[in-house]
Design an enzyme around this catalytic site. Structure first.
Site, PDB file in Angstrom:
ATOM      1  CG  HIS A 273      42.640  47.739  41.309  1.00 52.63           C
ATOM      2  ND1 HIS A 273      42.417  46.388  41.398  1.00 52.63           N
ATOM      3  CD2 HIS A 273      41.625  48.306  42.016  1.00 52.63           C
ATOM      4  CE1 HIS A 273      41.326  46.166  42.109  1.00 52.63           C
ATOM      5  NE2 HIS A 273      40.815  47.307  42.494  1.00 52.63           N
ATOM      6  CG  HIS A 312      46.924  39.105  43.489  1.00 50.11           C
ATOM      7  ND1 HIS A 312      46.418  39.111  44.766  1.00 50.11           N
ATOM      8  CD2 HIS A 312      45.938  39.548  42.684  1.00 50.11           C
ATOM      9  CE1 HIS A 312      45.154  39.530  44.725  1.00 50.11           C
ATOM     10  NE2 HIS A 312      44.847  39.805  43.482  1.00 50.11           N
ATOM     11  CG  ASP A 368      43.791  42.608  35.478  1.00 53.57           C
ATOM     12  OD1 ASP A 368      44.156  43.017  36.603  1.00 53.57           O
ATOM     13  OD2 ASP A 368      42.628  42.676  35.079  1.00 53.57           O
TER      14      ASP A 368
HETATM   15  C1  SDX Z   1      44.115  43.290  40.309  1.00 57.53           C
HETATM   16  O1  SDX Z   1      43.890  43.152  45.206  1.00 57.53           O
HETATM   17  C2  SDX Z   1      43.190  42.470  44.359  1.00 57.53           C
HETATM   18  O2  SDX Z   1      42.534  41.482  44.676  1.00 57.53           O
HETATM   19  C3  SDX Z   1      43.250  42.985  42.936  1.00 57.53           C
HETATM   20  C4  SDX Z   1      42.537  42.162  41.886  1.00 57.53           C
HETATM   21  C5  SDX Z   1      41.037  42.137  42.105  1.00 57.53           C
HETATM   22  O3  SDX Z   1      40.405  41.203  41.617  1.00 57.53           O
HETATM   23  O4  SDX Z   1      40.499  43.136  42.664  1.00 57.53           O
HETATM   24  O5  SDX Z   1      43.037  40.846  41.897  1.00 57.53           O
HETATM   25  C6  SDX Z   1      42.743  42.765  40.504  1.00 57.53           C
HETATM   26  O6  SDX Z   1      44.349  44.444  40.564  1.00 57.53           O
HETATM   27  C7  SDX Z   1      45.177  42.319  39.887  1.00 57.53           C
HETATM   28  C8  SDX Z   1      46.570  42.989  39.826  1.00 57.53           C
HETATM   29  C9  SDX Z   1      46.672  43.732  38.519  1.00 57.53           C
HETATM   30  N1  SDX Z   1      47.927  44.514  38.473  1.00 57.53           N
HETATM   31  C10 SDX Z   1      48.951  44.134  37.715  1.00 57.53           C
HETATM   32  O7  SDX Z   1      48.984  43.115  37.039  1.00 57.53           O
HETATM   33  C11 SDX Z   1      50.098  45.140  37.710  1.00 57.53           C
HETATM   34  C12 SDX Z   1      51.416  44.396  37.861  1.00 57.53           C
HETATM   35  N2  SDX Z   1      51.498  43.861  39.196  1.00 57.53           N
HETATM   36  C13 SDX Z   1      52.202  44.613  40.221  1.00 57.53           C
HETATM   37  O8  SDX Z   1      51.992  45.987  40.122  1.00 57.53           O
HETATM   38  C14 SDX Z   1      52.038  44.004  41.608  1.00 57.53           C
HETATM   39  O9  SDX Z   1      52.239  42.670  41.482  1.00 57.53           O
HETATM   40  C15 SDX Z   1      50.761  44.259  42.363  1.00 57.53           C
HETATM   41  C16 SDX Z   1      50.425  45.689  42.475  1.00 57.53           C
HETATM   42  C17 SDX Z   1      49.623  43.525  41.735  1.00 57.53           C
HETATM   43  C18 SDX Z   1      50.981  43.709  43.782  1.00 57.53           C
HETATM   44  O10 SDX Z   1      51.990  44.452  44.313  1.00 57.53           O
HETATM   45  P1  SDX Z   1      52.496  44.226  45.817  1.00 57.53           P
HETATM   46  O11 SDX Z   1      51.744  43.200  46.523  1.00 57.53           O
HETATM   47  O12 SDX Z   1      52.602  45.562  46.458  1.00 57.53           O
HETATM   48  O13 SDX Z   1      53.882  43.591  45.563  1.00 57.53           O
HETATM   49  P2  SDX Z   1      55.220  44.400  45.501  1.00 57.53           P
HETATM   50  O14 SDX Z   1      55.056  45.558  44.577  1.00 57.53           O
HETATM   51  O15 SDX Z   1      55.692  44.638  46.891  1.00 57.53           O
HETATM   52  O16 SDX Z   1      56.180  43.345  44.753  1.00 57.53           O
HETATM   53  C19 SDX Z   1      57.005  42.461  45.469  1.00 57.53           C
HETATM   54  C20 SDX Z   1      58.224  42.309  44.574  1.00 57.53           C
HETATM   55  C21 SDX Z   1      58.892  43.630  44.213  1.00 57.53           C
HETATM   56  O17 SDX Z   1      60.223  43.306  43.907  1.00 57.53           O
HETATM   57  P3  SDX Z   1      61.396  43.664  45.030  1.00 57.53           P
HETATM   58  O18 SDX Z   1      61.199  45.104  45.425  1.00 57.53           O
HETATM   59  O19 SDX Z   1      61.116  42.706  46.174  1.00 57.53           O
HETATM   60  O20 SDX Z   1      62.688  43.397  44.331  1.00 57.53           O
HETATM   61  O21 SDX Z   1      57.809  41.741  43.305  1.00 57.53           O
HETATM   62  C22 SDX Z   1      58.086  42.678  42.269  1.00 57.53           C
HETATM   63  C23 SDX Z   1      58.243  44.033  42.923  1.00 57.53           C
HETATM   64  O22 SDX Z   1      59.094  44.851  42.123  1.00 57.53           O
HETATM   65  N3  SDX Z   1      56.919  42.661  41.381  1.00 57.53           N
HETATM   66  C24 SDX Z   1      56.990  42.675  40.059  1.00 57.53           C
HETATM   67  C25 SDX Z   1      55.658  42.627  39.616  1.00 57.53           C
HETATM   68  N4  SDX Z   1      54.840  42.588  40.671  1.00 57.53           N
HETATM   69  C26 SDX Z   1      55.635  42.621  41.759  1.00 57.53           C
HETATM   70  N5  SDX Z   1      58.037  42.733  39.226  1.00 57.53           N
HETATM   71  C27 SDX Z   1      57.734  42.732  37.903  1.00 57.53           C
HETATM   72  N6  SDX Z   1      56.476  42.674  37.407  1.00 57.53           N
HETATM   73  C28 SDX Z   1      55.416  42.640  38.229  1.00 57.53           C
HETATM   74  N7  SDX Z   1      54.204  42.588  37.750  1.00 57.53           N
END
Ligand code: SDX
Length: 442
Positions: A273, A312, A368
């Site tokens: 997050h 996201h 971010d």
């Molecule tokens: C913020 O919710 C909000 O609005 C948050 C926010 C706000 O303003 O409050 O926008 C702020 O928290 C932004 C997000 C910051 N976090 C990151 O940058 C961390 C990296 N991102 C991931 O952890 C992820 O993208 C999330 C947590 C942000 C979202 O995760 P989801 O929606 O649960 O998606 P998921 O984990 O189910 O991913 C779907 C697929 C998966 O692959 P498969 O299992 O289908 O093979 O996409 C992949 C994930 O492994 N994936 C990524 C990835 N994010 C998702 N792979 C590599 N790098 C990534 N960053």
């Protein structure tokens, strides 16, 4: 139900019983989960529930604060597009918009600014609380602690059902969060604390409390002051994100807003997050040079690491905030000098947006991804980045908190579960439990 009345309903058939159920389709194309409870095989059953780990497809509330269209990369605060607010507004005005629901008149803005400006000081005992932390304590740990501690200085804040009491705490939390942040930073650097200077703007005063040294009067650089103010504004609110959900859920027990905000800040701290901006900078430093980007991307695709700052839950398009932040970076670098890490970030983005792993999963830069490169150029240590996020998000948490309290449909949050644990079993006295495997005993 007559045919014409079925227009806005779902008809569910339970083939276990052959029964059908007409369930109303609510606004936003929703199904009331409680309407599922009538679906049973035997009359004495609890009834059907929805099952939705991490609430990926569950609306927890009706809200008027923020709207995100994830498919089109659109973000509105109270109906105003984020691009227009970033271009024409400022952070304090946006805090009014988020919390009071409207852009303030000149008089309202002057009053709002006066109130917040005159709630920037902290009780002197907070200094002793901060002295209890090690020099290398993470400032998010200090922020979470001090936010909760403020509940002990303002016990009247428990009266969450009184609008005037809520308003006073809202002024205090928006006014004092930058002071806590700056005090935490100065503590970590072993520097004397700098008190608020009410002559300065909200963001100018924050820079004053961070960077003032021996000069009589700190003068913020106007370009950096403006850039940071827009960054705060861009972080203002974001619907039911993890920390907003924490604010609502904890606040639903009618605890005071300081403890609820501490819970929200704790949720924000996580690297998935708000802690992602710190994780992005650590990732960019680990990559070290553009020539190493391709190898890092391969590690991401192998599932070894995440591409921090990408992806996201809602945006399946470019995060509109990331686009604006990327533009702010150039303005800041004009003053601070270019941060070479941004070139690594841009190379990561370029490769990722052409690679099917990211394209197929609809992963784009989020808020971010670029912010940390700017914060670093401004002189912030990496552990301060989530704290900067918290300053920007405080008005959003408070807007969500107050909306929850005034929503007649809301009450204490208490989700259900599906129990998949052990069937009933009888207690076994210690002497009859036998020996543990050797390794477990060590
Ligand atoms: C913020 O919710 C909000 O609005 C948050 C926010 C706000 O303003 O409050 O926008 C702020 O928290 C932004 C997000 C910051 N976090 C990151 O940058 C961390 C990296 N991102 C991931 O952890 C992820 O993208 C999330 C947590 C942000 C979202 O995760 P989801 O929606 O649960 O998606 P998921 O984990 O189910 O991913 C779907 C697929 C998966 O692959 P498969 O299992 O289908 O093979 O996409 C992949 C994930 O492994 N994936 C990524 C990835 N994010 C998702 N792979 C590599 N790098 C990534 N960053």
């Amino acid at each position: 139900m007559a045919k014409e009345n079925k227009k806005n309903t779902l008809t569910l058939t339970d083939h276990r019983t052959g029964k059908t159920y007409d369930v109303e389709i609510g606004e936003g194309s929703t199904l009331r989960a409680m309407d599922l409870r009538q679906i049973k095989v035997n009359a004495d059953e609890f009834g059907m529930m929805g099952y939705d780990p991490a609430f990926t497809n569950t609306a927890s509330c009706r809200s008027t604060v923020t709207m995100i269209d994830g498919e089109r990369g659109i973000l509105w605060y109270r109906g105003y597009p984020i691009e227009q607010l970033a271009e024409q507004s400022n952070f304090l005005e946006v805090t009014h918009l988020l919390i009071r629901g409207e852009l303030p008149t000149r008089e309202e803005l002057e009053y709002w600014t006066y109130e917040i400006t005159h709630h920037t000081f902290l009780h002197e005992n907070v200094k002793k609380l901060l002295e209890g932390f090690r020099y290398d304590a993470h400032p998010m740990g200090m922020l979470v602690s001090v936010l909760a501690a403020l509940s002990t200085f303002y016990p009247e804040a428990r009266d969450v059902r009184d609008p005037e009491c809520r308003r006073k705490q809202i002024y205090r939390l928006i006014g004092k969060t930058p002071t806590i942040a700056a005090f935490a930073y100065r503590h970590s650097r072993g520097l004397p604390l700098v008190y608020p200077d009410n002559d300065l703007s909200y963001t100018g005063n924050f820079l004053n409390m961070l960077w003032k040294m021996s000069e009589v009067k700190y003068e913020p650089n106007p370009v950096l002051e403006k850039a940071l103010d827009v960054l705060f504004l861009l972080h203002g609110d974001h619907e039911q994100n993890c920390s907003a959900n924490a604010m609502r859920s904890v606040g639903s027990s009618e605890v005071d807003p300081y403890c609820a905000a501490a819970a929200a800040a704790a949720a924000l701290y996580g690297p998935l997050h708000g802690g992602a901006n710190e994780a992005v900078l650590r990732m960019l430093n680990e990559i070290g040079h553009r020539k190493n980007v391709a190898a890092y991307i391969e590690r991401v695709k192998q599932g070894e690491v995440l591409l921090m700052g990408f992806g996201h839950r809602v945006y399946k398009n470019y995060d509109p905030r990331a686009r604006i932040i990327k533009r702010i970076a150039d303005e800041v670098f004009e003053v601070t000098g270019r941060n070479p890490l941004i070139d690594i970030a841009k190379e990561l983005e370029k490769i990722a947006l052409e690679d099917d792993y990211f394209v197929s999963r609809r992963l784009y830069p989020n808020v971010d991804f670029y912010s940390g490169s700017i914060y670093q150029a401004m002189g912030f240590p990496v552990e301060m980045y989530p704290v900067l996020f918290a300053i920007g998000r405080m008005p959003g948490w408070l807007a969500q908190w107050e909306e929850m309290l005034t929503d007649k449909e809301q009450k204490i949050a208490r989700p259900r579960q599906v129990y998949v644990g052990s069937p009933q079993r009888d207690y076994v006295p210690l002497e009859k439990r036998g020996k543990s495997p050797a390794k477990a005993a060590s």
